[in-house]
Motif scaffolding. Structure first.
Motif, PDB file in Angstrom:
ATOM      1  N   ASP A 236       0.839  -1.019   0.068  1.00 25.50           N
ATOM      2  CA  ASP A 236      -0.004   0.005  -0.028  1.00 25.50           C
ATOM      3  C   ASP A 236       0.937   1.262   0.102  1.00 25.50           C
ATOM      4  O   ASP A 236       1.658   1.364   0.847  1.00 25.50           O
ATOM      5  N   VAL A 237       0.946   2.002  -1.194  1.00 25.16           N
ATOM      6  CA  VAL A 237       1.464   3.356  -1.297  1.00 25.16           C
ATOM      7  C   VAL A 237       0.515   4.351  -1.624  1.00 25.16           C
ATOM      8  O   VAL A 237      -0.310   4.170  -2.133  1.00 25.16           O
ATOM      9  N   HIS A 238       0.968   5.606  -1.430  1.00 27.01           N
ATOM     10  CA  HIS A 238       0.080   6.873  -1.784  1.00 27.01           C
ATOM     11  C   HIS A 238       0.903   7.359  -3.049  1.00 27.01           C
ATOM     12  O   HIS A 238       1.951   7.683  -2.693  1.00 27.01           O
ATOM     13  N   VAL A 239       0.234   7.447  -4.237  1.00 23.60           N
ATOM     14  CA  VAL A 239       0.912   8.280  -5.129  1.00 23.60           C
ATOM     15  C   VAL A 239       0.233   9.478  -5.626  1.00 23.60           C
ATOM     16  O   VAL A 239      -0.852   9.735  -5.318  1.00 23.60           O
ATOM     17  N   PHE A 240       1.361  10.466  -5.700  1.00 18.14           N
ATOM     18  CA  PHE A 240       0.696  11.894  -5.982  1.00 18.14           C
ATOM     19  C   PHE A 240       1.548  12.448  -7.214  1.00 18.14           C
ATOM     20  O   PHE A 240       2.680  12.068  -7.366  1.00 18.14           O
ATOM     21  N   VAL A 241       0.863  13.049  -8.055  1.00 17.54           N
ATOM     22  CA  VAL A 241       1.240  13.547  -9.240  1.00 17.54           C
ATOM     23  C   VAL A 241       1.465  14.963  -9.261  1.00 17.54           C
ATOM     24  O   VAL A 241       0.664  15.799  -8.583  1.00 17.54           O
ATOM     25  N   SER A 242       2.858  15.669  -9.303  1.00 18.77           N
ATOM     26  CA  SER A 242       2.983  17.075  -9.268  1.00 18.77           C
ATOM     27  C   SER A 242       2.866  17.616  -7.929  1.00 18.77           C
ATOM     28  O   SER A 242       2.489  18.621  -7.878  1.00 18.77           O
ATOM     29  N   ARG A 243       3.300  16.616  -7.083  1.00 22.96           N
ATOM     30  CA  ARG A 243       3.479  17.258  -5.622  1.00 22.96           C
ATOM     31  C   ARG A 243       4.602  17.040  -4.821  1.00 22.96           C
ATOM     32  O   ARG A 243       4.595  16.797  -3.743  1.00 22.96           O
ATOM     33  N   THR A 244       5.607  16.773  -5.634  1.00 21.96           N
ATOM     34  CA  THR A 244       6.790  16.401  -5.269  1.00 21.96           C
ATOM     35  C   THR A 244       7.457  17.216  -3.904  1.00 21.96           C
ATOM     36  O   THR A 244       7.654  16.540  -3.027  1.00 21.96           O
ATOM     37  N   TYR A 245       7.473  18.654  -4.102  1.00 18.32           N
ATOM     38  CA  TYR A 245       7.984  19.304  -3.079  1.00 18.32           C
ATOM     39  C   TYR A 245       7.034  19.217  -1.856  1.00 18.32           C
ATOM     40  O   TYR A 245       7.452  19.348  -0.570  1.00 18.32           O
ATOM     41  N   GLU A 246       5.914  18.654  -1.889  1.00 17.03           N
ATOM     42  CA  GLU A 246       4.936  19.188  -0.817  1.00 17.03           C
ATOM     43  C   GLU A 246       5.219  17.696  -0.219  1.00 17.03           C
ATOM     44  O   GLU A 246       5.282  17.720   1.049  1.00 17.03           O
ATOM     45  N   ILE A 247       5.405  16.800  -0.807  1.00 19.18           N
ATOM     46  CA  ILE A 247       5.895  15.294  -0.147  1.00 19.18           C
ATOM     47  C   ILE A 247       7.016  15.505   0.391  1.00 19.18           C
ATOM     48  O   ILE A 247       7.247  14.912   1.640  1.00 19.18           O
ATOM     49  N   MET A 248       7.998  16.070  -0.359  1.00 21.08           N
ATOM     50  CA  MET A 248       9.273  16.066   0.497  1.00 21.08           C
ATOM     51  C   MET A 248       9.314  16.945   1.801  1.00 21.08           C
ATOM     52  O   MET A 248       9.926  16.519   2.758  1.00 21.08           O
ATOM     53  N   SER A 249       8.476  17.845   1.752  1.00 21.94           N
ATOM     54  CA  SER A 249       8.376  18.830   2.808  1.00 21.94           C
ATOM     55  C   SER A 249       7.679  17.949   4.204  1.00 21.94           C
ATOM     56  O   SER A 249       8.003  18.314   5.212  1.00 21.94           O
ATOM     57  N   MET A 250       6.938  17.074   3.759  1.00 19.51           N
ATOM     58  CA  MET A 250       6.237  16.199   4.641  1.00 19.51           C
ATOM     59  C   MET A 250       6.865  14.839   5.113  1.00 19.51           C
ATOM     60  O   MET A 250       6.745  14.168   6.256  1.00 19.51           O
ATOM     61  N   ALA A 251       8.130  14.585   4.274  1.00 22.18           N
ATOM     62  CA  ALA A 251       8.626  13.132   4.799  1.00 22.18           C
ATOM     63  C   ALA A 251       9.705  13.126   5.766  1.00 22.18           C
ATOM     64  O   ALA A 251      10.513  14.307   6.053  1.00 22.18           O
ATOM     65  N   ALA A 252       9.734  12.107   6.673  1.00 17.12           N
ATOM     66  CA  ALA A 252      10.757  11.958   7.588  1.00 17.12           C
ATOM     67  C   ALA A 252      12.068  11.159   6.983  1.00 17.12           C
ATOM     68  O   ALA A 252      12.999  11.550   7.516  1.00 17.12           O
ATOM     69  N   PHE A 253      11.633  10.691   5.837  1.00 15.01           N
ATOM     70  CA  PHE A 253      12.928   9.786   5.281  1.00 15.01           C
ATOM     71  C   PHE A 253      12.723   9.513   3.621  1.00 15.01           C
ATOM     72  O   PHE A 253      11.446   9.616   3.418  1.00 15.01           O
ATOM     73  N   ALA A 254      13.628   9.052   2.966  1.00 10.89           N
ATOM     74  CA  ALA A 254      13.465   9.029   1.582  1.00 10.89           C
ATOM     75  C   ALA A 254      14.210   7.793   1.246  1.00 10.89           C
ATOM     76  O   ALA A 254      15.582   7.667   1.678  1.00 10.89           O
ATOM     77  N   LEU A 255      13.807   6.939   0.308  1.00 11.09           N
ATOM     78  CA  LEU A 255      14.572   6.285  -0.905  1.00 11.09           C
ATOM     79  C   LEU A 255      14.668   6.857  -1.996  1.00 11.09           C
ATOM     80  O   LEU A 255      13.553   6.969  -2.577  1.00 11.09           O
ATOM     81  N   ALA A 256      15.579   7.585  -2.387  1.00  9.09           N
ATOM     82  CA  ALA A 256      15.966   8.283  -3.551  1.00  9.09           C
ATOM     83  C   ALA A 256      16.850   7.818  -4.582  1.00  9.09           C
ATOM     84  O   ALA A 256      17.905   7.190  -4.358  1.00  9.09           O
ATOM     85  N   THR A 257      16.091   7.725  -5.844  1.00 10.69           N
ATOM     86  CA  THR A 257      17.075   7.708  -7.287  1.00 10.69           C
ATOM     87  C   THR A 257      18.046   8.623  -7.280  1.00 10.69           C
ATOM     88  O   THR A 257      17.794   9.950  -7.024  1.00 10.69           O
ATOM     89  N   SER A 258      19.251   8.327  -7.392  1.00 13.00           N
ATOM     90  CA  SER A 258      20.506   9.327  -7.582  1.00 13.00           C
ATOM     91  C   SER A 258      20.229  10.414  -8.913  1.00 13.00           C
ATOM     92  O   SER A 258      19.732  10.136  -9.772  1.00 13.00           O
ATOM     93  N   GLY A 259      20.669  11.503  -8.314  1.00 12.73           N
ATOM     94  CA  GLY A 259      20.016  12.613  -9.282  1.00 12.73           C
ATOM     95  C   GLY A 259      19.871  14.112  -8.465  1.00 12.73           C
ATOM     96  O   GLY A 259      20.121  14.191  -7.165  1.00 12.73           O
ATOM     97  N   THR A 260      19.068  14.929  -9.212  1.00 11.10           N
ATOM     98  CA  THR A 260      18.901  16.212  -8.741  1.00 11.10           C
ATOM     99  C   THR A 260      17.724  16.063  -7.425  1.00 11.10           C
ATOM    100  O   THR A 260      17.897  16.794  -6.511  1.00 11.10           O
ATOM    101  N   ALA A 261      17.219  14.904  -7.576  1.00  5.37           N
ATOM    102  CA  ALA A 261      16.086  15.025  -6.407  1.00  5.37           C
ATOM    103  C   ALA A 261      16.700  14.866  -4.890  1.00  5.37           C
ATOM    104  O   ALA A 261      16.123  15.206  -3.982  1.00  5.37           O
ATOM    105  N   THR A 262      18.128  14.289  -5.044  1.00  8.48           N
ATOM    106  CA  THR A 262      18.810  14.173  -3.644  1.00  8.48           C
ATOM    107  C   THR A 262      19.308  15.669  -3.106  1.00  8.48           C
ATOM    108  O   THR A 262      18.938  15.806  -1.852  1.00  8.48           O
TER     109      THR A 262
END
Length: 367
Positions: A236-262
């Motif tokens: 069960d995951v929650h998928v959000f379109v065009s809300r990347t920064y909002e989700i990042m601001s809410m996140a406690a932790f991340a598994l991130a693909t290498s790149g600008t997102a880091t």
């Protein structure tokens, strides 16, 4: 990200030189900024790795020739290359032969791999506009006129506020521990790496049942891909379109693909594990060509490993989960990592890169 940063540069150039016209190899952001697109580079040419690149060589050669035909009739006063060195350095050779001044913005990462390319760059461009302070000395030592302009993400953060209404009303509002799964920006990248992130998420959830997983994506097409994989994995995951920064601001932790997102996660002070899935041949090439001890931009900017990173070819979900849980289960380490990534975020937060780069380009042109 190249499309986004180039669009901000176009706006800065247009503001400083009203009436300027632009043709571009880019994407919808550049088109919205006022560029006439020669070709939309997103999708067909959004490749990852050497072997992916070889697959599109014939189409790239055809596009290069068509681009040069257009430029021969249009005769621009300058050409600005943005990232994407495999294509851009070849194009630069032909631009230089035509006497078109060539600027490189967001330059090839010669400090990370294949450092001999800097000799080629020196022959093919007129000026480098670099986005990390340590790049300035490197390019200068190679005899390339260079200016450090700041990181273009600073302009992005300054221009884009968070949707606080979404943050307060979304299904995860108020959740005690949100873990973001950042799948990457390319479909092939998502198909290869996201199932492993999901498998790691399953292990993490077994250890931390209260954790919720959020997946921010940039398009409905990518939402369909990640939803399909999540259903197949039974997670069960929650998928959000065009809300990347909002989700990042809410996140406690991340598994991130290498790149600008880091770097974007660093802006929000989010501890992370940085991942890059490749083939076994890709790992061999990495070991041969990579000259930096790190692949994660946050670690490279920090000058040391502040977050775990992993380049892998097979299912390493257990190891990924272990790296994440080592941080999540240790409050003191969690705080230390958060502080370290915030320091990196602060280093790239200042706006002005687009305007600075635009003014340097305009000032460098013949009167």
């Amino acid at each position: 990200s190249g499309d986004l940063h180039a669009s901000n540069l176009i706006r800065a150039l247009a503001a400083a030189a009203p009436g300027a016209s632009f043709k571009a190899l880019g994407g919808p952001a550049m088109e919205a900024a006022g560029a006439d697109l020669i070709h939309n580079m997103l999708g067909q040419f959004a490749v990852m790795g050497v072997f992916d690149a070889l697959r599109v060589v014939p189409a790239i050669r055809q596009l290069r020739n068509r681009t040069l035909d257009i430029l021969d009739s249009w005769r621009p006063q300058a050409a600005v290359l943005v990232d994407y060195p495999g294509f851009n350095l070849n194009l630069a050779l032909h631009l230089k032969r035509r006497g078109i001044p060539v600027f490189y913005y967001i330059c090839p990462q010669v400090w990370a791999w294949a450092p001999w390319r800097i000799k080629k760059i020196a022959r093919r461009i007129d000026r480098a506009l670099v986005v990390f302070p340590f790049e300035e000395d490197l390019y200068s030592a190679a005899g390339i006129p260079v200016d450090y302009v700041g990181h273009p993400l600073g302009d992005v953060f300054a221009a884009r506020g968070l949707d606080t209404d979404f943050i307060s009303r979304c299904p995860l509002a108020g959740h005690s521990e949100i873990i973001a799964l950042l799948p990457g920006s390319r479909t092939r990248e998502i198909e290869r790496g996201f199932p492993i992130k999901l498998a790691a998420a399953r292990i993490i959830r077994a250890a931390r049942p209260h954790a919720a997983f959020a997946v921010p994506v940039t398009s409905d097409a990518h939402a369909e891909v990640v939803t399909r994989h999540a259903r197949a994995a039974g997670i069960d995951v929650h998928v959000f379109v065009s809300r990347t920064y909002e989700i990042m601001s809410m996140a406690a932790f991340a598994l991130a693909t290498s790149g600008t997102a880091t770097l974007e996660l660093a802006h929000f002070g989010v501890p992370m594990v940085v991942l890059y899935r490749t083939s076994r041949a890709g790992i061999i090439l990495k070991n041969l060509l990579l000259t930096t001890p790190h692949i994660a931009l946050v670690n490279i900017v920090a000058g040391r490993q502040i977050v775990p990173e992993l380049v892998y070819a097979k299912d390493e979900s257990a190891r990924i989960a272990s790296l994440a849980l080592d941080i999540l289960s240790d409050p003191r380490r969690m705080t230390a990592v958060r502080n370290d990534v915030r320091t990196v975020g602060a280093a790239i937060d200042s706006p002005g890169a687009s305007a600075t780069a635009a003014q340097i380009i305009l000032d460098s042109l013949p009167a």
